[in-house]
Design a protein around this motif. Sequence first.
Motif, PDB file in Angstrom:
ATOM      1  N   ASN A 169     -10.955   3.190  -2.519  1.00 38.32           N
ATOM      2  CA  ASN A 169     -10.223   3.810  -3.711  1.00 38.32           C
ATOM      3  C   ASN A 169      -9.014   4.774  -2.984  1.00 38.32           C
ATOM      4  N   GLY A 170      -8.931   4.556  -1.732  1.00 37.77           N
ATOM      5  CA  GLY A 170      -7.827   5.146  -1.063  1.00 37.77           C
ATOM      6  C   GLY A 170      -8.203   6.754  -0.878  1.00 37.77           C
ATOM      7  N   ARG A 171      -7.335   7.669  -0.402  1.00 37.48           N
ATOM      8  CA  ARG A 171      -7.618   8.750  -0.137  1.00 37.48           C
ATOM      9  C   ARG A 171      -6.861   9.853  -1.101  1.00 37.48           C
ATOM     10  N   ASP A 172      -5.881   9.472  -1.850  1.00 36.78           N
ATOM     11  CA  ASP A 172      -5.328  10.313  -2.778  1.00 36.78           C
ATOM     12  C   ASP A 172      -4.386   9.266  -3.881  1.00 36.78           C
ATOM     13  N   ARG A 173      -3.964   9.744  -4.708  1.00 33.22           N
ATOM     14  CA  ARG A 173      -2.981   9.281  -5.567  1.00 33.22           C
ATOM     15  C   ARG A 173      -1.453   8.807  -5.244  1.00 33.22           C
ATOM     16  N   ASP A 174      -1.243   9.260  -3.816  1.00 28.59           N
ATOM     17  CA  ASP A 174       0.204   8.817  -3.589  1.00 28.59           C
ATOM     18  C   ASP A 174       0.082   7.488  -2.862  1.00 28.59           C
ATOM     19  N   ARG A 175      -1.044   6.702  -2.880  1.00 28.20           N
ATOM     20  CA  ARG A 175      -1.090   5.601  -2.340  1.00 28.20           C
ATOM     21  C   ARG A 175      -0.123   4.439  -2.987  1.00 28.20           C
ATOM     22  N   ILE A 176       0.532   3.566  -2.455  1.00 30.96           N
ATOM     23  CA  ILE A 176       1.130   2.602  -3.400  1.00 30.96           C
ATOM     24  C   ILE A 176       0.851   1.342  -2.491  1.00 30.96           C
ATOM     25  N   LEU A 177       0.400   0.244  -3.111  1.00 37.06           N
ATOM     26  CA  LEU A 177       0.193  -1.065  -2.533  1.00 37.06           C
ATOM     27  C   LEU A 177       1.469  -1.939  -2.403  1.00 37.06           C
ATOM     28  N   VAL A 237       1.796  -0.459  -7.563  1.00 37.87           N
ATOM     29  CA  VAL A 237       1.932  -1.822  -6.806  1.00 37.87           C
ATOM     30  C   VAL A 237       3.394  -2.135  -6.699  1.00 37.87           C
ATOM     31  N   ILE A 238       3.899  -2.685  -5.642  1.00 44.18           N
ATOM     32  CA  ILE A 238       5.064  -3.635  -5.827  1.00 44.18           C
ATOM     33  C   ILE A 238       4.734  -4.747  -5.112  1.00 44.18           C
ATOM     34  N   ALA A 239       5.246  -5.783  -5.877  1.00 46.98           N
ATOM     35  CA  ALA A 239       5.213  -7.160  -5.562  1.00 46.98           C
ATOM     36  C   ALA A 239       6.472  -7.578  -4.932  1.00 46.98           C
ATOM     37  N   VAL A 240       6.161  -8.112  -3.485  1.00 46.10           N
ATOM     38  CA  VAL A 240       7.362  -8.435  -2.679  1.00 46.10           C
ATOM     39  C   VAL A 240       7.011  -9.697  -2.038  1.00 46.10           C
ATOM     40  N   SER A 241       6.089 -10.615  -2.556  1.00 42.88           N
ATOM     41  CA  SER A 241       5.571 -11.748  -1.881  1.00 42.88           C
ATOM     42  C   SER A 241       6.506 -12.906  -1.722  1.00 42.88           C
TER      43      SER A 241
END
Length: 369
Positions: free
Chosen positions: A5-13, A137-141
């Motif tokens: 769940n990550g450490r906080d709500r500032d995480r961006i995948l 989420v940012i999709a950069v595949s």
Amino acid sequence: MPIDNGRDRDRILIVGAGQSGLAAAHAALEQGLRPVLLEASGQAAGSWPRYYDSLALFSPARYSSLPGLPFGGDPERYPRRDEVVAYLERYAAALIERGAELRTGARVETVRPDSALGMSGFLVRLADGRELTAPAVIAVSGSFDRPHRPALPGLDTFAGSVLHVADYRSPASLPGEHVVVVGAGNSAVQVAFELAAERRVTLVSRAPIRFVEQRPLGRDLHFWFRVTGFDRLPLARAEAPPASPVLDDGRYRRALHQGRFQRREMFTRLDGDHAVWPGGARERVDAVLLATGYRPNLPFLAGLGALDAGGHPRQRRGLSLTHPGLGYLGLEWQRTPSSNTLRGVGADARRVVAALARHLHATRPHARA
């Protein structure tokens, strides 16, 4: 497996750690976010290690860097493939030192809404079963793993070899004496020129090749792009051309004029091991090389409802039209003519990440209160 769940709500995948993913991570750090790069391969260089051996950038090193780290070396040289790979790995290392997280061997299989975040976040499942959550989420595949193979008459039953330029490395990749290269862009012309040193090469396309002078008035074309602002033109004013122009310092046009390789109209069909030309003439062909481009490679978003029937993202200037916490980078002509290039993706990344940061702030509990 347990959900990370990550450490906080500032995480961006960020799905993909090529040039666009790295630019996104840089922009996220500037916004005070915690970027996590999920890269399917074993290194942070995107598809660059798999391009053909002789590939060189069409822009000088001066205009080929991502934000915050100059390319280095002679600024007027045109870096080759392996130089770009090394540069991207240096860039990734610098981001990690600043707090970005890079997970290699992390192939994303699905992205779906995460009810634990009030349907405003995402649950990302990896191929090994691990699951991660994040509010954005940012999709950069990229598109390299989805090469476009046009439905050319007779291609599926052609008796010779058929190869897309995505799988081409050097002339040794193709057998035989006569190679037909399909395409009219930079890669098609560059590979045709290389093959012509030891093979008979016919370059075929539906539209004529549009050559553009590489160094008008003694300055690289990208200097003039910068001076005139062409690279920053929004799509409302600069629409994608019907065929990509081929940047040329004179050698390609000269080789074509001297007959080192020839350009013909598209064949009407392939028949056995022959090409049938307009008018009915037949000619033996040993191999066909498709330099016919790519399509966005976003299968992990299929179940999210974020793509259209053709697999293209429903987006405007990199922001999803279906999910407010979803962004895209590296799409061809996403916002400007340079959106999917080393020199241009940084500007797009700043805009997309800034918009996602505003979304994250607006959806935090204290903001709603």
